[in-house]
Design a protein around this motif. Sequence first.
Motif, PDB file in Angstrom:
ATOM      1  N   HIS A 143      22.321  41.786  60.060  1.00 54.79           N
ATOM      2  CA  HIS A 143      22.274  43.091  60.636  1.00 54.79           C
ATOM      3  C   HIS A 143      22.710  44.189  59.854  1.00 54.79           C
ATOM      4  CE1 HIS A 143      26.429  41.717  61.778  1.00 54.79           C
ATOM      5  NE2 HIS A 143      26.609  42.955  61.713  1.00 54.79           N
ATOM      6  N   LYS A 144      23.689  43.781  58.651  1.00 57.37           N
ATOM      7  CA  LYS A 144      24.295  44.633  57.719  1.00 57.37           C
ATOM      8  C   LYS A 144      23.352  45.166  56.652  1.00 57.37           C
ATOM      9  CE  LYS A 144      28.766  42.324  58.365  1.00 57.37           C
ATOM     10  NZ  LYS A 144      29.999  41.738  57.663  1.00 57.37           N
ATOM     11  N   ILE A 145      22.147  44.160  56.482  1.00 47.95           N
ATOM     12  CA  ILE A 145      21.151  44.476  55.357  1.00 47.95           C
ATOM     13  C   ILE A 145      20.056  45.428  55.611  1.00 47.95           C
ATOM     14  CG2 ILE A 145      19.961  43.074  53.612  1.00 47.95           C
ATOM     15  CD1 ILE A 145      21.986  40.723  54.430  1.00 47.95           C
ATOM     16  N   ASP A 146      19.913  46.095  54.894  1.00 45.98           N
ATOM     17  CA  ASP A 146      18.614  47.289  54.930  1.00 45.98           C
ATOM     18  C   ASP A 146      17.772  46.789  53.733  1.00 45.98           C
ATOM     19  OD1 ASP A 146      18.201  50.661  54.722  1.00 45.98           O
ATOM     20  OD2 ASP A 146      16.728  49.048  54.946  1.00 45.98           O
ATOM     21  N   PHE A 147      16.965  45.882  53.884  1.00 47.99           N
ATOM     22  CA  PHE A 147      16.145  45.380  52.508  1.00 47.99           C
ATOM     23  C   PHE A 147      14.883  46.224  52.586  1.00 47.99           C
ATOM     24  CE2 PHE A 147      14.973  42.282  49.721  1.00 47.99           C
ATOM     25  CZ  PHE A 147      13.594  42.521  49.315  1.00 47.99           C
ATOM     26  N   ARG A 148      14.669  46.710  51.165  1.00 47.89           N
ATOM     27  CA  ARG A 148      13.588  47.402  50.946  1.00 47.89           C
ATOM     28  C   ARG A 148      12.831  46.817  49.616  1.00 47.89           C
ATOM     29  NH1 ARG A 148      15.030  53.074  51.797  1.00 47.89           N
ATOM     30  NH2 ARG A 148      16.561  52.952  53.433  1.00 47.89           N
ATOM     31  N   GLU A 149      11.665  46.425  49.915  1.00 46.75           N
ATOM     32  CA  GLU A 149      10.794  45.696  48.930  1.00 46.75           C
ATOM     33  C   GLU A 149       9.981  46.836  48.124  1.00 46.75           C
ATOM     34  OE1 GLU A 149       7.129  43.702  50.355  1.00 46.75           O
ATOM     35  OE2 GLU A 149       7.231  42.538  48.832  1.00 46.75           O
ATOM     36  N   GLY A 150      10.336  46.869  46.688  1.00 50.34           N
ATOM     37  CA  GLY A 150       9.560  47.478  45.611  1.00 50.34           C
ATOM     38  C   GLY A 150      10.714  47.994  44.814  1.00 50.34           C
ATOM     39  N   PRO A 151      10.149  48.520  43.817  1.00 57.89           N
ATOM     40  CA  PRO A 151      11.045  49.119  42.727  1.00 57.89           C
ATOM     41  C   PRO A 151      12.161  49.790  43.080  1.00 57.89           C
ATOM     42  CG  PRO A 151       8.998  50.130  42.421  1.00 57.89           C
ATOM     43  CD  PRO A 151       8.734  49.140  43.419  1.00 57.89           C
ATOM     44  N   ALA A 152      13.413  49.625  42.609  1.00 56.18           N
ATOM     45  CA  ALA A 152      14.624  50.612  42.943  1.00 56.18           C
ATOM     46  C   ALA A 152      14.517  52.032  42.468  1.00 56.18           C
ATOM     47  CB  ALA A 152      15.617  49.806  42.553  1.00 56.18           C
ATOM     48  N   LEU A 153      14.125  52.267  41.291  1.00 58.94           N
ATOM     49  CA  LEU A 153      14.255  53.798  40.858  1.00 58.94           C
ATOM     50  C   LEU A 153      13.755  54.694  42.014  1.00 58.94           C
ATOM     51  CD1 LEU A 153      13.480  53.666  36.996  1.00 58.94           C
ATOM     52  CD2 LEU A 153      15.724  54.470  38.454  1.00 58.94           C
ATOM     53  N   PRO A 154      12.674  54.583  42.564  1.00 55.65           N
ATOM     54  CA  PRO A 154      12.167  55.493  43.695  1.00 55.65           C
ATOM     55  C   PRO A 154      12.900  55.783  44.712  1.00 55.65           C
ATOM     56  CG  PRO A 154      10.283  54.315  42.837  1.00 55.65           C
ATOM     57  CD  PRO A 154      11.540  53.720  42.294  1.00 55.65           C
ATOM     58  N   VAL A 155      13.559  54.568  45.076  1.00 59.61           N
ATOM     59  CA  VAL A 155      14.613  54.552  46.187  1.00 59.61           C
ATOM     60  C   VAL A 155      15.649  55.388  46.096  1.00 59.61           C
ATOM     61  CG1 VAL A 155      15.716  53.163  47.892  1.00 59.61           C
ATOM     62  CG2 VAL A 155      13.615  52.113  46.889  1.00 59.61           C
ATOM     63  N   LEU A 156      16.311  54.975  44.638  1.00 54.18           N
ATOM     64  CA  LEU A 156      17.547  55.919  44.239  1.00 54.18           C
ATOM     65  C   LEU A 156      17.087  57.412  44.103  1.00 54.18           C
ATOM     66  CD1 LEU A 156      18.882  53.349  41.554  1.00 54.18           C
ATOM     67  CD2 LEU A 156      19.474  53.650  43.859  1.00 54.18           C
TER      68      LEU A 156
ATOM     69  N   ASP B  81      15.080  58.923  45.736  1.00 53.96           N
ATOM     70  CA  ASP B  81      15.053  59.784  47.067  1.00 53.96           C
ATOM     71  C   ASP B  81      16.348  59.958  47.728  1.00 53.96           C
ATOM     72  OD1 ASP B  81      12.252  57.994  48.846  1.00 53.96           O
ATOM     73  OD2 ASP B  81      12.438  59.974  47.770  1.00 53.96           O
ATOM     74  N   LEU B  82      17.171  58.991  47.474  1.00 57.09           N
ATOM     75  CA  LEU B  82      18.496  59.107  47.936  1.00 57.09           C
ATOM     76  C   LEU B  82      19.296  60.369  47.307  1.00 57.09           C
ATOM     77  CD1 LEU B  82      19.867  55.547  47.962  1.00 57.09           C
ATOM     78  CD2 LEU B  82      19.429  56.863  49.779  1.00 57.09           C
ATOM     79  N   ILE B  83      19.042  60.475  46.036  1.00 54.33           N
ATOM     80  CA  ILE B  83      19.817  61.562  45.240  1.00 54.33           C
ATOM     81  C   ILE B  83      19.144  62.896  45.581  1.00 54.33           C
ATOM     82  CG2 ILE B  83      19.812  62.723  43.183  1.00 54.33           C
ATOM     83  CD1 ILE B  83      20.007  59.692  41.927  1.00 54.33           C
TER      84      ILE B  83
ATOM     85  N   HIS C 120      22.115  53.468  36.093  1.00 56.44           N
ATOM     86  CA  HIS C 120      23.235  53.931  35.926  1.00 56.44           C
ATOM     87  C   HIS C 120      23.228  55.417  36.064  1.00 56.44           C
ATOM     88  CE1 HIS C 120      27.330  53.651  34.536  1.00 56.44           C
ATOM     89  NE2 HIS C 120      27.258  54.570  33.481  1.00 56.44           N
ATOM     90  N   GLU C 121      22.526  56.313  35.663  1.00 56.15           N
ATOM     91  CA  GLU C 121      22.526  57.659  35.910  1.00 56.15           C
ATOM     92  C   GLU C 121      22.492  58.112  37.346  1.00 56.15           C
ATOM     93  OE1 GLU C 121      23.303  59.949  33.560  1.00 56.15           O
ATOM     94  OE2 GLU C 121      23.718  58.256  32.127  1.00 56.15           O
ATOM     95  N   ARG C 122      21.700  57.111  37.857  1.00 55.55           N
ATOM     96  CA  ARG C 122      21.433  57.506  39.231  1.00 55.55           C
ATOM     97  C   ARG C 122      22.684  57.154  40.281  1.00 55.55           C
ATOM     98  NH1 ARG C 122      17.195  57.344  36.534  1.00 55.55           N
ATOM     99  NH2 ARG C 122      15.132  58.375  37.334  1.00 55.55           N
ATOM    100  N   LEU C 123      23.152  55.960  39.869  1.00 53.23           N
ATOM    101  CA  LEU C 123      24.194  55.502  40.643  1.00 53.23           C
ATOM    102  C   LEU C 123      25.613  56.102  40.601  1.00 53.23           C
ATOM    103  CD1 LEU C 123      23.641  51.589  40.057  1.00 53.23           C
ATOM    104  CD2 LEU C 123      23.417  52.713  42.110  1.00 53.23           C
ATOM    105  N   LEU C 124      25.829  56.839  39.494  1.00 52.45           N
ATOM    106  CA  LEU C 124      26.808  57.589  39.065  1.00 52.45           C
ATOM    107  C   LEU C 124      27.079  58.698  40.069  1.00 52.45           C
ATOM    108  CD1 LEU C 124      27.830  57.454  35.187  1.00 52.45           C
ATOM    109  CD2 LEU C 124      29.004  56.614  37.181  1.00 52.45           C
ATOM    110  N   LYS C 125      25.639  59.112  40.712  1.00 52.27           N
ATOM    111  CA  LYS C 125      25.554  60.177  41.475  1.00 52.27           C
ATOM    112  C   LYS C 125      25.833  59.729  43.145  1.00 52.27           C
ATOM    113  CE  LYS C 125      22.955  63.499  39.063  1.00 52.27           C
ATOM    114  NZ  LYS C 125      21.874  62.929  38.163  1.00 52.27           N
ATOM    115  N   LEU C 126      25.462  58.503  43.050  1.00 50.70           N
ATOM    116  CA  LEU C 126      25.563  57.776  44.526  1.00 50.70           C
ATOM    117  C   LEU C 126      26.785  57.054  44.772  1.00 50.70           C
ATOM    118  CD1 LEU C 126      21.789  56.660  44.498  1.00 50.70           C
ATOM    119  CD2 LEU C 126      22.842  58.654  45.702  1.00 50.70           C
TER     120      LEU C 126
END
Lengths: 243, 265
Positions: B149-162, B164-166, B191-197
């Motif tokens: 229940h702790k996991i929110d799984f998204r299938e697909g490439p990560a960059l678009p998800v990141l 969106d979050l940003i 890295h560039e995106r994660l440093l914002k998130l």
Amino acid sequence: MAATGAGEGNKAAAGSSASLHSKTLLKSEPLYQYILESTVFPREPDCLRELRLATASHPMALMAASPDEVQLLGLLLEMLGARSAIEVGVFTGYSLLATALALPDDGKIVAIDVTRESYDKVGSPVIEKAGVAHKIDFRVGLALPVLDQMVAEEGNKGAFDFAFVDADKVNFLNYHERLLQLVRVGGLIAYDNTLWSGSVVDTPDEPLAAATREFNAAIAADGRVHVCQLAIADGLTLCRRVV
Amino acid sequence: MATTATEAAKATEPKAAAQEQQANGNGEQKTRHSEVGHKSLLKSDDLYQYILDTSVYPREPESMKELREVTAKHPWNLMTTSADEGQFLNMLIKLIGAKKTMEIGVYTGYSLLATALALPEDGTILAMDINRENYELGLPCIEKAGVAHKIDFREGPALPVLDDLIADDKNHGSFDFVFVDADKDNYLNYHERLLKLVKLGGLIGYDNTLWNGSVVLPDDAPMRKYIRYYRDFVLVLNKALAADERVEICQLPVGDGVTLCRRVK
């Protein structure tokens, strides 16, 4: 730990001192040097480098912690938000300085060693210059009595966030019992040399290797801690107190 | 491990490598993409086995053991996180008191389970992978462990998800911990995106940064195709992270090399 290291000065120093740190558990010396040169030396604060090089020319230099190890210790301390620490085994004070740099200005470290000769001669001037000497409470003597006294003192139980033990291996389990009272639940105790140059598997019956194996087995079975044994330096075992 | 759309072609590389390994008759527990005789970055297999037998396996939760065994049967198992690394992640999460986390690159979910077990009951993991099938292989173990229940799984490439979050300011600085075990040619983009998130003081862990030790091999040394292909990206990544003043770093020889980055700016 302040990351003030970039620049040519560092590169020169790194090049000349790379061969000073050649004990590694990794599969090749070049791999270890790669880690030091790409990730450790460029980020090493000036004072820490100064103390590292000064320690390297000491006849007992092998006793010192390694640069990648103290970088990790500093990061762990910051991750923990540690304010108070204990160090068992000081030598010149290299890991002590790394710890002091990672604590806030009102942070405190109780540092224990049977002698303060190397510390006074080599480390203390650098630590003073770095402006963190006020965080250090140096206690000379055998560690067991000092730790026993600390346990007996009012307000010390569970008062520390972190402890680093880099001392006589035969007493590790004894230190462990005391530190489990002094370090808080959720806090971290780190033990150095727990792979003993790999002798734990190469020459397991040799006395110190056997003592190390005994220690490793004991803490792996100790329900009061969660453990993680890293093959960094000569083997660093992290114990997080959970009970 | 592979999370971009273009990864499809490159994805044959780990498969080819795995097939190579099976042809060698390596019947016992498969490990990362290591050479025969060197299951880890350590100087001997015996030493590595000692660490596993002494400190890792006796403390490994049942669910993780199960997931590890399920994964060992999978043809691409060299992509999995090693047991010692799983234990390390578990400890890290607990040390920093992480609650909101992210994982880029899931495979069958060993590191995901290690993370989920360490998080508090209301902890969360946003997990991304281009391949849901592998995740579903491990999911039963994760469900049995009571932490799915702790996991929110998204299938697909990560960059678009990141991205969106940003796009939503609310997400900036909202994550405590991120583990990246994915396509090496995208690590710097992540890295560039994660440093914002990731929050100030938060932690990012990049896996495989010692790349089987190939980072120190001469260019003309023999190496597997996919190792050679990604090696340059790993070398560039390591240089970039070391020079990045927005993070404090530490590169550990756990697993295939993990670089921890603590955001300080």
